[in-house]
Design an enzyme around this catalytic site. Structure first.
Site, PDB file in Angstrom:
ATOM      1  N   CYS A   1       0.876  -1.171   0.000  1.00 40.07           N
ATOM      2  CA  CYS A   1       0.000   0.000   0.000  1.00 40.07           C
ATOM      3  C   CYS A   1       0.918   1.227   0.000  1.00 40.07           C
ATOM      4  CB  CYS A   1      -0.943  -0.022   1.202  1.00 40.07           C
ATOM      5  SG  CYS A   1      -0.110   0.039   2.794  1.00 40.07           S
ATOM      6  N   VAL A   2       0.422   2.371   0.417  1.00 38.48           N
ATOM      7  CA  VAL A   2       1.241   3.577   0.397  1.00 38.48           C
ATOM      8  C   VAL A   2       2.254   3.591   1.536  1.00 38.48           C
ATOM      9  CG1 VAL A   2       1.192   6.098   0.578  1.00 38.48           C
ATOM     10  CG2 VAL A   2      -0.527   4.924  -0.777  1.00 38.48           C
TER      11      VAL A   2
END
Length: 72
Positions: free
Chosen positions: A62-63
C-alpha cells in the site's frame, strides 16, 4: 502468515512467482500501481480466495505499509 521483508526480498519472491497484491482502494489503484499488481482493497481481501492462488506466496503493498501489514 505475515512476514515483513525488504524491497529486495519482495523482488526475489516476485521473480519466483509470488502474487503482487495492492491493498489500496480502487481509486488509489487507478491513479497508478506496480506492474502486474492485483487490486484487492483491504476491505475485500478476505473474500478474494477465488482470485488468489493459495499455493503461491503473496506480496502485498500500500502507500505507507499500514494496510498491507494488516492484510492476512
Amino acid at each position: 502468515m505475515f512476514n515483513s521483508f525488504s524491497g529486495n526480498d519482495a523482488c526475489k519472491l516476485l521473480a519466483q512467482g509470488a502474487q503482487l497484491v495492492d491493498v489500496r482502494s480502487s481509486a488509489e489503484f487507478a491513479r497508478g500501481a506496480l506492474p502486474d499488481a492485483i487490486n484487492l482493497p483491504l476491505q475485500s481481501i478476505m473474500s478474494a480466495k477465488n482470485i488468489l492462488d493459495e499455493d503461491k506466496a503473496i506480496v502485498s503493498y500500500c502507500v505507507t505499509g499500514a494496510r498491507s501489514s494488516t492484510a492476512k
